[in-house]
Write an enzyme that holds these catalytic residues in place. Structure first.
Site, PDB file in Angstrom:
ATOM      1  N   ARG A  15       0.964  -1.325   0.183  1.00  0.00           N
ATOM      2  CA  ARG A  15       0.072   0.080  -0.048  1.00  0.00           C
ATOM      3  C   ARG A  15       0.637   1.428  -0.069  1.00  0.00           C
ATOM      4  O   ARG A  15       0.586   2.117  -0.879  1.00  0.00           O
ATOM      5  CB  ARG A  15      -0.497  -0.291   1.169  1.00  0.00           C
ATOM      6  CG  ARG A  15      -1.717   1.393   1.387  1.00  0.00           C
ATOM      7  CD  ARG A  15      -3.247   1.288   1.970  1.00  0.00           C
ATOM      8  NE  ARG A  15      -3.143   0.596   3.252  1.00  0.00           N
ATOM      9  CZ  ARG A  15      -1.958   0.472   3.601  1.00  0.00           C
ATOM     10  NH1 ARG A  15      -1.970   1.622   4.966  1.00  0.00           N
ATOM     11  NH2 ARG A  15      -2.624  -0.661   5.469  1.00  0.00           N
TER      12      ARG A  15
ATOM     13  N   ASP B  15      -5.337  17.939 -14.526  1.00  0.00           N
ATOM     14  CA  ASP B  15      -6.022  16.837 -15.510  1.00  0.00           C
ATOM     15  C   ASP B  15      -4.988  16.594 -16.894  1.00  0.00           C
ATOM     16  O   ASP B  15      -5.798  17.234 -17.539  1.00  0.00           O
ATOM     17  CB  ASP B  15      -7.089  16.252 -15.093  1.00  0.00           C
ATOM     18  CG  ASP B  15      -7.857  15.072 -15.802  1.00  0.00           C
ATOM     19  OD1 ASP B  15      -6.899  14.496 -16.766  1.00  0.00           O
ATOM     20  OD2 ASP B  15      -8.980  14.512 -15.202  1.00  0.00           O
TER      21      ASP B  15
ATOM     22  N   TYR C  88     -14.565  15.713 -16.372  1.00  0.00           N
ATOM     23  CA  TYR C  88     -15.616  14.286 -16.571  1.00  0.00           C
ATOM     24  C   TYR C  88     -15.963  13.821 -15.315  1.00  0.00           C
ATOM     25  O   TYR C  88     -16.241  15.336 -14.363  1.00  0.00           O
ATOM     26  CB  TYR C  88     -13.837  13.239 -15.580  1.00  0.00           C
ATOM     27  CG  TYR C  88     -14.510  11.719 -15.756  1.00  0.00           C
ATOM     28  CD1 TYR C  88     -15.542  10.925 -16.407  1.00  0.00           C
ATOM     29  CD2 TYR C  88     -14.711  11.032 -14.731  1.00  0.00           C
ATOM     30  CE1 TYR C  88     -15.559   9.647 -16.205  1.00  0.00           C
ATOM     31  CE2 TYR C  88     -14.931   9.586 -13.909  1.00  0.00           C
ATOM     32  CZ  TYR C  88     -15.912   8.820 -14.797  1.00  0.00           C
ATOM     33  OH  TYR C  88     -16.221   8.146 -14.821  1.00  0.00           O
TER      34      TYR C  88
ATOM     35  N   LYS D  33      -6.095   5.761 -19.682  1.00  0.00           N
ATOM     36  CA  LYS D  33      -6.627   6.280 -20.724  1.00  0.00           C
ATOM     37  C   LYS D  33      -5.456   5.516 -21.788  1.00  0.00           C
ATOM     38  O   LYS D  33      -5.005   4.827 -21.958  1.00  0.00           O
ATOM     39  CB  LYS D  33      -7.238   7.089 -20.873  1.00  0.00           C
ATOM     40  CG  LYS D  33      -8.387   7.067 -19.640  1.00  0.00           C
ATOM     41  CD  LYS D  33      -9.319   6.633 -19.951  1.00  0.00           C
ATOM     42  CE  LYS D  33     -10.780   6.649 -18.547  1.00  0.00           C
ATOM     43  NZ  LYS D  33     -10.857   7.225 -18.221  1.00  0.00           N
TER      44      LYS D  33
END
Ligand code: LCS
Length: 401
Positions: A66, A191, A119, A216
């Site tokens: 993690r 972004d 988005y 993406k």
């Protein structure tokens, strides 16, 4: 326009960059050409004192996946390199990246200013989820930097830009907004999902944090969900050791490896995405049944000059409107045969979708109109098939309108 020039060049870095930096590569008995997948949740300490030293922060050995893992680290090194940043953090999704960044910058009572076309998931996070934690956001039209200046309050800690915006392809002048923000000590996050580091480096333009939905173009093959943050080393340490540690949106070693593999072909794929998108955009703009085409590479795009100045290419995303509005758009989406009716973007496959009822259904009808998402808008993520085949598919679907 072409990819950025660097010594070594961008494509070389995508393939070889990490080799010089990933110390684990050379330590293996077999020197693998592909970074190994360290599919391990935990890492052994040499002795109890070593473990205690690691937890005191005096030793940087791996502890637990993690918080860090060699496969993740190879990807982080590579992404920081490609975005010209000091450090990176890879996460389980683009939304995990945004959430981790916001929770690292903001606490209850703080305020964010954001561009208004985002988005749909980001819009929902800013307008519904974060307000429950006492963090509010003002969304403003991204095409004029003055809008950001007017929305800043004494509580503003972060400005978030999506440029080009999903799905309207509105651009924001990153350098102009960074100048406004930095006068007031506010951080700017960009972004960069649509451009990737191949076409735009927000940190070079003054931004403080770059984020990606690596699901993406970075991954590129529609087989993984992931996110990336790039920025200053001390900020990234706080994001990792405070927010990621406690919120837990870590990426699996296997997904990190898929992104490392995707990166190797990023420039080649982006070049073809752009070539295909330009041809498809031109085809659509001359088609009698198409009323509007939005693509930053067309001179009709309202911010064509900004695209030329700020980006090294126009990307692979197109939005368009069919004469006859929403019903006509539905006919096209229901009748394509090569293109796939699906959300997501940046894959080798051409994907088509309807923002108003799918990716951006988190916007109310009034909000959709206000931010320029026409109810009839169709979004196309142009893939890497032969462009004549993509055009032929759209031609036959448009014939049915
Ligand atoms: N930022 C942008 C610009 C995006 O397009 C997306 C997802 C995200 C962040 C969130 O990233 P994720 O958590 O999904 O990795 N965009 C999607 C889209 O347009 N269709 O499906 C997902």
């Amino acid at each position: 326009m072409s990819g950025k020039s660097k010594n070594p060049g961008f494509a070389t870095l995508c393939i070889h960059g990490k080799k010089h930096l990933d110390k684990h590569q050379g330590e293996l008995p077999i020197r693998a050409i592909s970074t190994p997948i360290f599919q391990s949740s935990t890492f052994a300490f040499e002795n109890a004192e070593h473990g205690a030293a690691v937890f005191r922060g005096e030793d940087s050995s791996y502890v637990y996946t993690r918080l860090g893992n060699p496969t993740q680290a190879a990807l982080e090194t590579e992404m920081a390199y490609l975005e010209n940043g000091e450090a990176a953090l890879v996460l389980a999704s683009g939304m995990a990246a945004i959430t981790t960044a916001v929770l690292t910058c903001c606490q209850a009572g703080d305020h964010i200013v954001s561009s208004d076309t985002l988005y749909g998931g980001t819009h929902e996070l800013f307008t519904k989820t974060l307000p429950r934690l006492g963090i509010t956001t003002t969304e403003v039209p991204g095409d004029d930097p003055a809008n950001f200046a007017h929305a800043i309050t004494d509580q503003t800690k972060l400005i978030h830009l999506e440029t080009p915006a999903n799905p309207t392809l509105v651009l924001t002048d990153i350098a102009a907004v960074a100048e406004i923000a930095h006068k007031k000590g506010i951080l700017v996050m960009v972004d960069n999902t649509f451009c990737t580091p191949y076409l735009q480096n927000p940190l070079d333009l003054g931004a403080d944090i770059v984020m990606h939905s690596a699901t993406k173009y970075i991954g590129g093959h529609g087989d993984t969900v992931a996110g990336v943050l790039v920025g200053k080393a001390d900020w990234m340490m706080k994001a990792r050791m405070e927010t990621l540690r406690d919120v837990g949106g870590c990426i699996s070693p296997f997904n990190a490896w898929l992104l490392l593999r995707g990166l190797k072909t990023l420039p080649v794929r982006m070049d073809r995405h752009m070539e295909n998108a330009m041809e498809v955009a031109q085809f659509l703009s001359y088609h009698p049944k198409v009323s509007q085409v939005i693509y930053p590479g067309l001179k009709t795009h309202q911010q064509y000059e900004l695209a030329l100045r700020q980006q090294r290419g126009f990307g692979g995303m197109i939005s368009f409107m069919v004469e006859g509005g929403r019903e006509a758009g539905r006919i096209v989406m229901d009748n394509v045969q090569l293109c796939t009716l699906a959300v997501s973007l940046g894959d080798v496959d051409t994907l088509i979708e309807h923002p108003a009822t799918m990716t951006h259904s988190t916007y109310s009808e009034e909000e959709l109109l206000k931010v320029g998402i026409d109810p009839g808008m169709v979004r196309l993520s142009v893939g890497l098939e032969n462009v004549e085949d993509i055009i032929e598919d759209l031609r036959q679907a448009l014939k049915l309108v």
